[in-house]
Each structure stands twice: as C-alpha cells, then as structure tokens.
Design an enzyme around this catalytic site. Structure first.
Site, PDB file in Angstrom:
ATOM      1  CG  ASP A   9      -7.896  15.121  29.946  1.00  0.00           C
ATOM      2  OD1 ASP A   9      -6.823  15.860  30.673  1.00  0.00           O
ATOM      3  OD2 ASP A   9      -9.001  15.469  29.810  1.00  0.00           O
ATOM      4  CG  ASP A  11      -9.826  19.185  34.345  1.00  0.00           C
ATOM      5  OD1 ASP A  11     -10.506  19.184  35.562  1.00  0.00           O
ATOM      6  OD2 ASP A  11      -8.574  19.498  34.353  1.00  0.00           O
ATOM      7  CG  ASP A  40     -23.012  26.576  27.061  1.00  0.00           C
ATOM      8  OD1 ASP A  40     -22.512  25.395  27.655  1.00  0.00           O
ATOM      9  OD2 ASP A  40     -24.074  26.945  26.715  1.00  0.00           O
ATOM     10  CG  ASP A 168     -12.159  16.082  27.328  1.00  0.00           C
ATOM     11  OD1 ASP A 168     -12.654  17.065  27.166  1.00  0.00           O
ATOM     12  OD2 ASP A 168     -10.854  16.013  27.813  1.00  0.00           O
TER      13      ASP A 168
END
Length: 215
Positions: A9, A11, A40, A168
């Site tokens: 992946d 990003d 966030d 991620d």
C-alpha cells in the site's frame, strides 16, 4: 525463499502523506466556508480513496452527490500541485526498499489513490525501484477488490501465495485475503495493531526492517 514478490500500500505504509492530503482538502473546504478538520480526524478518512475522503470531510448538510463530485475535482487539482510537498517515506522505508531490490524481490505499489497521483508520488520518492505501480482507475476496482493485485501476480508469473501484501488498514488486509496473498499489517500508519489483527493480518510489524525477518 518462500516469498518472491511484495505488494505495498502507499499512504500510511510507504509514505506519510497525511498532511498533504489533509491540507489539500482543507483548502477546498475553506474556499467554500465549510468547517475544516485536524490531522487526527483525517487519519480515519484515509484508506478508501480520495473521493470517499471528500465525502467524509464535507458537512452532512452539503453532502450531495453533485457536491462531492465538484469538491473531489477541486481536491484533485489542489493535491496534484502539492502531493509531495510534505509527504516523505517513513523511517527505514528507503533502506528496506533498497535492500529488497538488491535481493531481486519483485516490488509493487497498489493504492486507492488516483492512478496518476499514485505514480507521481511513488516515482518522485522511489525512482525506478518498483516493478509495478497501480492506483485507482475506476471505483469498481478499488481495494478490497483484488483484481489489480492478481493482475500484478500474473504479470510477475508468481502464485498469489508467493506474494506478501503489506498495508496499514483493514482494506489492505481484506485485499490480501481476497487475492489469497499473505497479509502483513503495519502499525506506523493510520490504524492500530488490534484493528489489523481483527481484519485478518497474519503478521503485524512495528518497524519496516522487521519485514526482513519474515523473508
């Protein structure tokens, strides 16, 4: 060596692009006098493509399909200009990629970011290091659809089980499982170890160079 290819992946896995993506979307929102979001918050908007991010960032009172489309186009233009302004590889990533390349392991990037932007960011930060770079061309082929991952494996003449799929987010893990590849989660991106394991990651690593132990 059991694994002969790796699909990453982009990003949150290879690069930290959170600030460039967030800044671009906040520019669009500011131009429309809409509320902006902090980094966030954007961390949980990322992972399903930029169009989905735009829809998540817009206020619920102005979230029509037409509004999303207009803001998506504006966001792409803004982001294209600044997509590598703050974006950098995570610590140890450059070392890892060069090490894998020297070992002759085939390397690819598969992202839900628009195809042109995926290629632009990858080639700017990792010139001539990836055998294949695939971004989003149509919504139907967006991860967790495994089509492009399987296509990469065929072009490499490798079986899916010979390929690590590293990401991620739950979307990446689902893509790996759908492609019958070995799913590896990373904790330095936008999701937690618990989320990755719950999604089906067989291994979760905390630093990039830990990947060499799997190989």
């Amino acid at each position: 060596m059991k694994f002969k290819g790796i699909i990453f992946d982009l990003d949150g896995t290879l690069v930290n692009s959170l600030e460039d993506i967030s800044d671009a979307m906040n520019t669009v929102l500011t131009d429309l006098n809409y509320p902006t979001h902090n980094y966030d918050t954007y961390q949980y908007f990322i992972g399903n493509g930029l169009r989905k991010l735009v829809a998540r960032a817009l206020p619920s009172s102005n979230n029509t399909e037409d509004e999303v489309e207009v803001c998506f186009e504006n966001m792409l233009k803004t982001y294209d200009t600044n997509c590598v302004q703050k974006t950098k590889p995570y610590k140890e990533i450059a070392e890892l990629i060069h090490d894998l390349d020297s070992k002759g392991i085939k390397l690819a990037v598969f992202s839900n970011k628009a195809d042109e932007l995926t290629k632009k960011v990858t080639e700017a930060l990792f010139p001539n290091l990836f055998d294949a770079i695939a971004g989003l061309t149509t919504e139907e082929l967006k991860k967790p659809n495994p089509f492009k991952a399987i296509e990469i494996s065929k072009n490499w003449n490798l079986k899916p089980e010979e390929i690590l799929f590293i990401g991620d987010s739950d979307v990446d893990i689902e893509t790996a499982l759908n492609a019958e590849m070995f799913p590896v989660g990373v904790t330095w991106g936008y999701r937690t170890e618990e989320e990755l394991k719950a999604s089906g990651a067989k291994v979760v690593i905390n630093t990039p160079l830990e990947l060499l132990e799997i190989l």
